[in-house]
Design an enzyme around this catalytic site. Sequence first.
Site, PDB file in Angstrom:
ATOM      1  N   MET A   1      19.900   2.865  11.710  1.00 45.38           N
ATOM      2  CA  MET A   1      19.296   2.977  10.379  1.00 45.38           C
ATOM      3  C   MET A   1      17.807   2.642  10.387  1.00 45.38           C
ATOM      4  SD  MET A   1      20.426   1.183   6.792  1.00 45.38           S
ATOM      5  CE  MET A   1      22.110   1.778   6.871  1.00 45.38           C
TER       6      MET A   1
ATOM      7  N   LYS B   1       5.295  19.115  -4.724  1.00 45.88           N
ATOM      8  CA  LYS B   1       6.542  18.511  -5.202  1.00 45.88           C
ATOM      9  C   LYS B   1       7.162  17.657  -4.107  1.00 45.88           C
ATOM     10  CE  LYS B   1       8.811  22.688  -3.694  1.00 45.88           C
ATOM     11  NZ  LYS B   1       8.996  24.109  -4.005  1.00 45.88           N
TER      12      LYS B   1
ATOM     13  N   TYR C   1      24.660   2.043  19.229  1.00 45.94           N
ATOM     14  CA  TYR C   1      25.961   2.257  18.609  1.00 45.94           C
ATOM     15  C   TYR C   1      26.811   3.237  19.414  1.00 45.94           C
ATOM     16  CZ  TYR C   1      24.889  -0.136  14.230  1.00 45.94           C
ATOM     17  OH  TYR C   1      24.596  -1.076  13.269  1.00 45.94           O
TER      18      TYR C   1
ATOM     19  N   ARG D   1      18.011  31.999  -8.941  1.00 45.30           N
ATOM     20  CA  ARG D   1      18.001  30.542  -8.869  1.00 45.30           C
ATOM     21  C   ARG D   1      17.505  29.990 -10.202  1.00 45.30           C
ATOM     22  NH1 ARG D   1      14.341  27.375  -4.463  1.00 45.30           N
ATOM     23  NH2 ARG D   1      12.727  28.180  -5.862  1.00 45.30           N
TER      24      ARG D   1
END
Length: 350
Positions: free
Chosen positions: A301, A43, A253, A137
């Site tokens: 980023m 998954k 930054y 769950r």
Amino acid sequence: MVKMLPELPKPLLRLKIDRDALRENWQALDRLSGKARAGAAVKADGYGVGARQVVPVLRDAGCRDFFVAYCAEAAALFDLVPAASISVLHGPQSASDAAYAAAAGIKPVINSVAQARRWLDAGGRACDLMVDTGMNRLGVPMSEIGDEIFGRLEVDILHSHLASAEEEAPLNALQCARWREARAAIAHERASIANSAGIALGSDYHGDLTRPGIALYGGVPRPEMAQMIRQVVSPEAIIMQVRNVGNGDSIGYNATFTATAPMRIGTIALGYADGYLRCWSDKGQFRAHGHKLPVLGRVSMDMTVIDLSNAPDIREGDWVTADYALAEAAAASGLSQYELLTALGSRFGR
Ligand SMILES: *Cc1c(COP(=O)(O)O)cnc(C)c1O
């Protein structure tokens, strides 16, 4: 008319996937599963590694059962493995989930009376069933395992899932006992409760099939598994620009790093949008040609700056490799081994 363009330029970052390590991890977990066979949780795009990359390796190693969360994740694998070998853990959440799974021949994991009804209404045949033995769950509560509707299902795998398999918790034995009770109550072909960590809990937890995920990809959920599991994934990036900075110059930054001597630094094409999160700011480390290359300042980023002062032979265009052995990286970053993998973004070449 579609304009003809040259081939797209290659990405400046890639995931190195050690396919031999992946295969050997599955084989080791299959052996540790004793009489049971190991399947594979793939998954979330194979835990971020790339489901289309990992599934053929696992299939060729002998894996015959694959677990995803959504029908769409199963559909992405139809040309690689038989639909009937794929189980969809979230189950039929809607009539369209049920209709799709029934038509495609994938197995939904039924988690409730309502899902069972939805599956039967869609004309569904083979399915799996999840019983909740203490995680609270997803899955059929123990109080409902006697419902007559489950007798009308064609259950292949009767599942449960352990909440604390990586710890010595009393809950493990309790869940195991409830799973045994559910096995006596509901007709099924095969039974399964162990995730990666659960495989190490011994034969009571093996059933017919185990469902490792994280350990396939190099995660070490229990210390005693460290010896048998090898690292699979290494993020790599190209050095886009090299520069020299002087004493007192700051980097990145918010100027969190200031040079106290002249330094040679490199900007690499990897940032938090790629899953190399800001927790690595002033902390992460890369390697190339035997050099250690610490991260300087904030991770941006799409970029990160590293120290090349002690690596004069490293140049623009060279590849560097992040230190990303999962157990060590988790201890250093405070992220879980799962987050370290599943955060890895879609821009990597794989
Ligand atoms: C994700 C998942 C697994 C795999 O767990 P790991 O801890 O990664 O080995 C097994 N079973 C179920 C139901 C899961 O959701």
